[in-house]
Design a protein around this motif. Structure first.
Motif, PDB file in Angstrom:
ATOM      1  N   ALA A 169      37.174  -6.425 -51.969  1.00 14.48           N
ATOM      2  CA  ALA A 169      36.490  -7.221 -50.999  1.00 14.48           C
ATOM      3  C   ALA A 169      36.918  -7.000 -49.889  1.00 14.48           C
ATOM      4  O   ALA A 169      37.198  -6.949 -49.262  1.00 14.48           O
ATOM      5  N   HIS A 170      35.271  -6.786 -49.661  1.00 11.72           N
ATOM      6  CA  HIS A 170      34.897  -6.160 -48.147  1.00 11.72           C
ATOM      7  C   HIS A 170      34.403  -7.788 -47.209  1.00 11.72           C
ATOM      8  O   HIS A 170      33.837  -8.395 -48.292  1.00 11.72           O
ATOM      9  N   ARG A 171      35.507  -8.070 -46.776  1.00 12.78           N
ATOM     10  CA  ARG A 171      35.393  -9.072 -45.689  1.00 12.78           C
ATOM     11  C   ARG A 171      34.029  -9.274 -45.176  1.00 12.78           C
ATOM     12  O   ARG A 171      33.111  -8.461 -44.983  1.00 12.78           O
ATOM     13  N   GLY A 172      33.112 -10.832 -45.352  1.00 15.07           N
ATOM     14  CA  GLY A 172      32.096 -10.769 -44.290  1.00 15.07           C
ATOM     15  C   GLY A 172      30.632 -10.202 -45.419  1.00 15.07           C
ATOM     16  O   GLY A 172      29.458 -10.762 -45.114  1.00 15.07           O
ATOM     17  N   GLU A 173      31.574  -9.249 -46.579  1.00 16.15           N
ATOM     18  CA  GLU A 173      29.627  -9.314 -47.586  1.00 16.15           C
ATOM     19  C   GLU A 173      29.435  -9.145 -48.885  1.00 16.15           C
ATOM     20  O   GLU A 173      29.259 -10.462 -49.748  1.00 16.15           O
ATOM     21  N   GLY A 211      36.374   0.385 -43.490  1.00 13.66           N
ATOM     22  CA  GLY A 211      37.291   1.552 -42.579  1.00 13.66           C
ATOM     23  C   GLY A 211      38.533   1.560 -43.551  1.00 13.66           C
ATOM     24  O   GLY A 211      39.377   2.737 -43.167  1.00 13.66           O
ATOM     25  N   GLN A 212      39.052   0.738 -43.850  1.00 16.73           N
ATOM     26  CA  GLN A 212      40.477   1.026 -44.818  1.00 16.73           C
ATOM     27  C   GLN A 212      40.264   1.359 -46.073  1.00 16.73           C
ATOM     28  O   GLN A 212      40.657   0.699 -47.003  1.00 16.73           O
ATOM     29  N   VAL A 213      40.205   2.404 -46.350  1.00 12.86           N
ATOM     30  CA  VAL A 213      40.595   3.855 -46.980  1.00 12.86           C
ATOM     31  C   VAL A 213      41.358   3.532 -47.773  1.00 12.86           C
ATOM     32  O   VAL A 213      41.719   3.928 -48.685  1.00 12.86           O
ATOM     33  N   ARG A 224      43.886   1.784 -47.668  1.00  9.49           N
ATOM     34  CA  ARG A 224      44.595   0.595 -48.302  1.00  9.49           C
ATOM     35  C   ARG A 224      44.055  -0.163 -49.350  1.00  9.49           C
ATOM     36  O   ARG A 224      44.747  -0.343 -49.952  1.00  9.49           O
ATOM     37  N   ILE A 225      42.567   0.630 -49.749  1.00  9.85           N
ATOM     38  CA  ILE A 225      41.853   0.524 -50.934  1.00  9.85           C
ATOM     39  C   ILE A 225      42.584   1.316 -51.476  1.00  9.85           C
ATOM     40  O   ILE A 225      43.140   0.778 -53.180  1.00  9.85           O
ATOM     41  N   LEU A 226      43.123   2.478 -51.658  1.00  6.39           N
ATOM     42  CA  LEU A 226      43.830   3.716 -52.454  1.00  6.39           C
ATOM     43  C   LEU A 226      45.252   3.010 -52.663  1.00  6.39           C
ATOM     44  O   LEU A 226      45.870   3.330 -54.307  1.00  6.39           O
ATOM     45  N   LYS A 227      46.015   2.556 -51.844  1.00  5.72           N
ATOM     46  CA  LYS A 227      47.295   1.377 -51.957  1.00  5.72           C
ATOM     47  C   LYS A 227      47.009   0.821 -52.861  1.00  5.72           C
ATOM     48  O   LYS A 227      47.702   0.413 -53.724  1.00  5.72           O
ATOM     49  N   ILE A 228      46.211  -0.411 -53.123  1.00  3.10           N
ATOM     50  CA  ILE A 228      46.140  -1.665 -54.084  1.00  3.10           C
ATOM     51  C   ILE A 228      45.743  -0.676 -55.155  1.00  3.10           C
ATOM     52  O   ILE A 228      45.907  -1.093 -56.449  1.00  3.10           O
ATOM     53  N   PHE A 229      44.520   0.518 -55.144  1.00  2.00           N
ATOM     54  CA  PHE A 229      44.596   0.725 -57.023  1.00  2.00           C
ATOM     55  C   PHE A 229      45.457   1.102 -57.047  1.00  2.00           C
ATOM     56  O   PHE A 229      45.510   1.690 -58.063  1.00  2.00           O
ATOM     57  N   ARG A 230      46.106   2.486 -56.847  1.00  2.00           N
ATOM     58  CA  ARG A 230      47.614   2.942 -57.107  1.00  2.00           C
ATOM     59  C   ARG A 230      48.426   2.135 -57.465  1.00  2.00           C
ATOM     60  O   ARG A 230      48.874   2.019 -58.530  1.00  2.00           O
ATOM     61  N   GLU A 231      48.232   1.050 -56.939  1.00  2.48           N
ATOM     62  CA  GLU A 231      49.330   0.408 -57.044  1.00  2.48           C
ATOM     63  C   GLU A 231      49.144  -0.546 -58.827  1.00  2.48           C
ATOM     64  O   GLU A 231      49.915  -0.930 -59.660  1.00  2.48           O
ATOM     65  N   ALA A 232      48.093  -1.315 -58.766  1.00  2.00           N
ATOM     66  CA  ALA A 232      47.260  -1.934 -60.129  1.00  2.00           C
ATOM     67  C   ALA A 232      46.954  -0.432 -61.073  1.00  2.00           C
ATOM     68  O   ALA A 232      46.700  -0.889 -61.778  1.00  2.00           O
ATOM     69  N   GLY A 233      47.116   0.681 -61.112  1.00  6.29           N
ATOM     70  CA  GLY A 233      47.036   1.770 -62.352  1.00  6.29           C
ATOM     71  C   GLY A 233      45.396   2.340 -62.599  1.00  6.29           C
ATOM     72  O   GLY A 233      45.357   2.497 -63.376  1.00  6.29           O
ATOM     73  N   VAL A 234      44.978   2.181 -61.211  1.00  6.65           N
ATOM     74  CA  VAL A 234      43.577   2.809 -61.227  1.00  6.65           C
ATOM     75  C   VAL A 234      43.113   3.831 -61.183  1.00  6.65           C
ATOM     76  O   VAL A 234      43.603   4.622 -60.388  1.00  6.65           O
ATOM     77  N   THR A 235      42.806   4.545 -62.383  1.00  7.05           N
ATOM     78  CA  THR A 235      42.650   5.935 -61.315  1.00  7.05           C
ATOM     79  C   THR A 235      41.338   6.250 -61.772  1.00  7.05           C
ATOM     80  O   THR A 235      40.635   7.400 -61.637  1.00  7.05           O
ATOM     81  N   ARG A 236      40.238   5.013 -62.085  1.00  8.66           N
ATOM     82  CA  ARG A 236      38.328   5.109 -62.216  1.00  8.66           C
ATOM     83  C   ARG A 236      38.146   3.882 -61.127  1.00  8.66           C
ATOM     84  O   ARG A 236      38.679   3.145 -61.805  1.00  8.66           O
ATOM     85  N   ALA A 237      36.879   3.895 -60.494  1.00  7.09           N
ATOM     86  CA  ALA A 237      36.971   3.102 -59.376  1.00  7.09           C
ATOM     87  C   ALA A 237      34.556   3.460 -59.655  1.00  7.09           C
ATOM     88  O   ALA A 237      34.495   4.365 -58.831  1.00  7.09           O
ATOM     89  N   PRO A 291      38.659   1.249 -39.208  1.00  3.62           N
ATOM     90  CA  PRO A 291      38.719   2.946 -39.494  1.00  3.62           C
ATOM     91  C   PRO A 291      40.352   2.731 -39.560  1.00  3.62           C
ATOM     92  O   PRO A 291      41.287   2.505 -38.965  1.00  3.62           O
ATOM     93  N   ASP A 292      40.767   3.246 -40.353  1.00  4.28           N
ATOM     94  CA  ASP A 292      42.227   3.716 -40.695  1.00  4.28           C
ATOM     95  C   ASP A 292      42.705   5.125 -41.001  1.00  4.28           C
ATOM     96  O   ASP A 292      41.649   5.831 -40.324  1.00  4.28           O
TER      97      ASP A 292
END
Length: 267
Positions: free
Chosen positions: A32-36, A54-56, A58-71, A88-89
């Protein structure tokens, strides 16, 4: 249980997507994007993690750790906020470095490609929300009269050109005059500006950009849109069939009937 990721922005669309995905037996993992994003979304999903725009990676890391392959991406990001508060990261920098243009469509496609190259496929939220897409014909309020039909036709023509330039999706018209075009300020402020210059009776036309990627940035309207129209006396809301998301459609139609505002789906 299969998991699906949700990259959430503002508005009601993330809630609608989460509800529909859960109803189809999916575990919803949200960034979830802060402030939005409305914090109440956390109660509707399996997990919610806050990120900055812009934390691209970080989002990928969260999904991969959760086993998410579709978003899916659902909900808007305020353009002014995007200009002033993005963090931006390295992943975002890599994406931006390859772009010739940072217009919405090019940027979002590049983000989707980056995610897919790292094992997370970006899908269209409307794959779960087909019932929320605008149907064709008269939907609420009084029938259009001939002058309004002409304004709708003009609004469609101008919105097509506006979309080709990848600027915005909304045009406000009255009596054959274009009063306002949506740009960085978003739909609500464009409607307010149209009301300021044209007075009561304006026609609001909203449509997809030509060739729009349906995975992101679909037009969406809801009761809040109607409330802004009431504020300035706008009388017609014309929406593209099958490509505009209706947020809380029953409430939208009830409010339109009460306010005497016409809602129509145009092909």
């Amino acid at each position: 249980m299969e998991r699906i990721g949700l990259i959430a922005g503002n508005g009601r669309l993330p809630f609608l997507f989460a509800s529909a995905a859960r109803a189809q037996g999916l575990d919803v993992v949200v960034v979830a994007h802060r402030g939005e994003v409305d914090p109440a979304l956390a109660a509707e999903v399996s997990s919610l993690t806050w990120v900055r725009l812009g934390q691209v990676d970080r989002i990928l890391k969260i999904f991969r750790e959760a086993g998410v392959t579709r978003a899916a991406m659902a909900g808007g990001i305020g353009r002014v906020r995007a200009l002033t508060e993005a963090r931006p990261d390295l992943g975002a920098v890599r994406i931006l470095s390859r772009l010739r243009s940072v217009r919405d469509d090019a940027l979002l496609r590049a983000v989707a490609d980056y995610f897919e190259s790292h094992g997370v496929t970006i899908v269209a939220p409307t794959d779960w929300l087909a019932q929320a897409l605008c149907p064709e014909g008269h939907l609420a309020g009084p029938r259009l009269h001939p002058a309004q039909e002409k304004d709708v036709a003009l609004g469609r023509e101008v919105a097509t050109l506006l979309g080709q330039a990848d600027v915005g999706q909304t045009v406000i018209v009255r009596n054959g005059n274009v009063l306002a075009l949506e740009a960085v300020e978003g739909t609500d402020e464009a409607i307010r500006r149209g009301g300021k210059y044209g007075g009561a009776g304006a026609v609001v036309v909203k449509r997809c950009k030509p060739g729009q990627d349906l995975r992101f940035d679909l037009p969406a309207v809801g009761p809040r849109t109607l409330a802004v129209m009431q504020e300035v006396g706008a009388r017609v809301l014309a929406l593209e069939v099958g490509r505009t998301v209706l947020l809380d459609a029953p409430e939208l139609f009830r409010n339109a009937d009460k306010a005497g505002i016409t809602v129509v789906g145009i092909p």
